[in-house]
Design a protein around this motif. Structure first.
Motif, PDB file in Angstrom:
ATOM      1  N   VAL A   1      69.777  46.614  23.878  1.00  2.46           N
ATOM      2  CA  VAL A   1      70.204  47.103  22.557  1.00  2.46           C
ATOM      3  C   VAL A   1      71.545  47.801  22.694  1.00  2.46           C
ATOM      4  O   VAL A   1      71.710  48.696  23.525  1.00  2.46           O
TER       5      VAL A   1
ATOM      6  N   GLY B   1      73.729  49.709  20.068  1.00  2.35           N
ATOM      7  CA  GLY B   1      73.771  50.214  18.702  1.00  2.35           C
ATOM      8  C   GLY B   1      75.115  50.077  18.041  1.00  2.35           C
ATOM      9  O   GLY B   1      75.223  50.069  16.799  1.00  2.35           O
TER      10      GLY B   1
ATOM     11  N   ALA C   1      75.212  46.869  15.731  1.00  2.00           N
ATOM     12  CA  ALA C   1      74.290  46.688  14.605  1.00  2.00           C
ATOM     13  C   ALA C   1      75.096  46.529  13.319  1.00  2.00           C
ATOM     14  O   ALA C   1      76.040  47.281  13.056  1.00  2.00           O
TER      15      ALA C   1
ATOM     16  N   PHE D   1      70.528  45.830   7.882  1.00  2.00           N
ATOM     17  CA  PHE D   1      69.242  46.498   7.787  1.00  2.00           C
ATOM     18  C   PHE D   1      68.184  45.464   7.437  1.00  2.00           C
ATOM     19  O   PHE D   1      68.499  44.396   6.887  1.00  2.00           O
ATOM     20  N   PRO D   2      66.924  45.747   7.721  1.00  2.00           N
ATOM     21  CA  PRO D   2      65.874  44.798   7.360  1.00  2.00           C
ATOM     22  C   PRO D   2      65.841  44.546   5.866  1.00  2.00           C
ATOM     23  O   PRO D   2      65.878  45.477   5.058  1.00  2.00           O
TER      24      PRO D   2
ATOM     25  N   ASP E   1      70.337  36.912  10.210  1.00  2.00           N
ATOM     26  CA  ASP E   1      69.452  37.524  11.209  1.00  2.00           C
ATOM     27  C   ASP E   1      70.172  37.761  12.536  1.00  2.00           C
ATOM     28  O   ASP E   1      69.910  38.746  13.228  1.00  2.00           O
TER      29      ASP E   1
ATOM     30  N   HIS F   1      71.705  40.331  17.209  1.00  2.00           N
ATOM     31  CA  HIS F   1      70.835  40.516  16.046  1.00  2.00           C
ATOM     32  C   HIS F   1      71.340  41.667  15.186  1.00  2.00           C
ATOM     33  O   HIS F   1      72.140  42.505  15.639  1.00  2.00           O
ATOM     34  N   ARG F   2      70.866  41.713  13.946  1.00  5.00           N
ATOM     35  CA  ARG F   2      71.360  42.692  12.991  1.00  5.00           C
ATOM     36  C   ARG F   2      71.065  44.141  13.387  1.00  5.00           C
ATOM     37  O   ARG F   2      71.776  45.056  12.983  1.00  5.00           O
ATOM     38  N   ASP F   3      69.996  44.337  14.191  1.00  4.21           N
ATOM     39  CA  ASP F   3      69.662  45.693  14.622  1.00  4.21           C
ATOM     40  C   ASP F   3      70.365  46.103  15.913  1.00  4.21           C
ATOM     41  O   ASP F   3      70.028  47.132  16.500  1.00  4.21           O
TER      42      ASP F   3
ATOM     43  N   ARG G   1      70.365  44.314  18.748  1.00  4.24           N
ATOM     44  CA  ARG G   1      69.706  43.744  19.929  1.00  4.24           C
ATOM     45  C   ARG G   1      70.509  42.534  20.399  1.00  4.24           C
ATOM     46  O   ARG G   1      70.819  41.638  19.603  1.00  4.24           O
TER      47      ARG G   1
END
Length: 484
Positions: A91, A93, A96, A99-100, A106, A144-146, A148
């Protein structure tokens, strides 16, 4: 088709084109925004443990791999080749972007030239390695959007694998794949295996190796401590069992046949010197050549291997058969010269035997009624009867006493006095056992050379069977040593 329907279709196509361009422009804009000003790919991201102040702890890197093939297991150089798909996930950060539940994609896929921070992973027991670049570089970086990150790459490596060959070719080898960070200590990077399927195997990999079989794959930790710090390490343990069928067909059965062929000389007449010598020397040289071919495929280790014990035993049996022929020839020649020497001596004749020997056309007197007493040396019969001539008359001398009874038929009787009173009664009982008596009857031949061949026909196969029992009992129960 009406004008209204045509306008609707054109509007749908226009919206589709504009929407597609907006999406593509959106992905590009997101990547530019993430990798633009303010992001430094040379600095590691902060950890996710918020309870630790500062950098929030080490970056947790989850690892899994797909082993595609294992080949070229080299016993001499103690190495093996492996091709695998290596995956890391962590991860960051700083990357990022959503948000979900929002409208952002994605994940995003980076292309060549777009750099982000990645762990400096390396394989500790790697000798040679390269990434695959055909048709395009086989590398995947997915954001990924978060925040990751998934990094996947296909690589081929030649890895070191120290082997223990004491039980070769019935050995089980343990080969390792060690992964660690080269520069970051465990305070900066912590490697962990993925919880589900950390190591995947391509279908059919267990039986695809030419000379080994993949028994088991296990994962563990191997934290390494050096002068520069403590480094997190992951280990993959591959248990490889050597295929024995090849060596059974190419070594054990042919060498056993060579040993059996060397025993054929025991059934040949001792006078067939060319045949027996050719048979012994040929089998010995063939076995030596076979041993040289096997040792050429192995490293020059300082300990004894199972294959060395087998080859050494086979050479010993073949060489023993050749020495047996030399011994038979020596005994035969010695008996021949001794017999000629005895025949050439007319005035003195000495024959040693366990029983009384009567030359044909002789008269025996005062011999005991029980022959076994004569055999055991317990009789009180005269030792020597000999014919002599004195003063023109023929007289008989019995143990030094002159017998004036002229007996032209009595020439010579010799009884072995050395065996008198040197045997024990238990020896008689032992010889009267049925099995011992049967063996004595089978070996009761006047020719000592022939007796040696008869004994060898039984002794050599018996010893070889006993050796096989001990050999296979010891070396067939091998377990792989634990990896250190």
């Amino acid at each position: 088709m009406s004008l209204r329907s045509l306008l609707n279709i054109l509007l749908i196509v226009a919206f589709w084109i504009v929407g597609g361009n907006c999406d593509a422009s959106s992905d590009t804009e997101i990547i530019k925004k993430l990798l633009g000003k303010g992001y430094d790919w040379r600095v590691r991201p902060p950890g996710i443990n918020l309870t630790i102040p500062g950098t929030h702890g080490a970056v947790i890197v989850y690892v899994n791999m797909l082993i595609r093939s294992i080949s070229k297991i080299d016993d001499v150089n103690m190495e093996y080749s492996v091709q695998l798909t290596f995956r890391e996930e962590w991860v960051d950060g700083r990357l990022a972007y959503g948000f979900p539940g929002d409208s952002t994609p994605d994940f995003l896929i980076l292309t060549a030239g777009q750099q982000i921070w990645m762990p400096d992973s390396f394989f500790q027991n790697e000798k040679q390695a390269h990434k695959h670049d055909i048709d395009k570089p086989n590398v995947l970086i997915r954001i990924h959007r978060d925040g990751r990150i998934l990094y996947s790459v296909r690589i081929s490596m030649v890895l070191s694998c120290p082997m223990h060959l004491q039980y070769y070719p019935m050995d089980v080898q343990t080969c390792l794949i060690d992964l660690a960070s080269y520069a970051y200590t465990e305070n900066d990077i912590e490697y962990r295996w993925k919880k589900t399927d950390p190591v995947q195997l391509k279908k059919g990999l267990h039986s695809s190796l030419p000379s080994f079989e993949l028994n088991n794959v296990d994962t563990t930790l191997c934290t390494s401590k050096t002068n520069t710090g403590t480094y997190s390490c992951l280990r993959t343990v591959l248990e490889l069992r050597r295929q024995f069928s090849y060596y059974l067909l190419q070594l054990y059965i042919p060498s056993t046949m060579l040993v059996i062929v060397s025993w054929v000389s025991f059934w040949l007449d001792r006078g067939a010197v060319p045949a027996r010598v050719t048979l012994g020397v040929t089998t010995l040289l063939t076995m030596t050549t076979q041993a040289s071919g096997i040792n050429a495929k192995l490293p020059p280790v300082s300990y004894t291997k199972a294959i060395d014990v087998w080859i050494g035993a086979c050479l010993t049996f073949i060489f023993g058969a050749l020495l047996e022929f030399a011994w038979v020839t020596y005994i035969s020649s010695r008996s021949f010269y001794k017999r000629n020497k005895n025949c050439s001596s007319r005035n003195s004749l000495l024959i040693e035997t366990k029983q009384a020997l009567i030359i044909p056309n002789t008269v025996v007197a005062q011999f005991p009624e029980h022959p076994e007493e004569v055999e055991m040396g317990l009789a009180q019969a005269p030792d020597v009867w000999i014919r002599q001539s004195g003063n023109g008359k023929t007289v008989s001398r019995v143990n030094g006493h002159i017998n004036h009874n002229n007996d032209e038929a009595a020439e010579l009787i010799i009884f072995d006095a050395k065996h008198k009173n040197r045997r024990f009664v238990w020896w008689t009982n032992f010889r009267n056992i049925r099995l011992i008596r049967w063996i004595r009857n089978r070996l009761n031949v006047d020719d000592n050379a022939k007796r040696a061949d008869l004994i060898s026909r039984v002794l050599f196969p018996t010893l070889f069977v006993c050796f096989n029992f001990v050999y296979w009992t010891k070396y067939s129960q091998y377990h792989a040593p634990e990896a250190k």
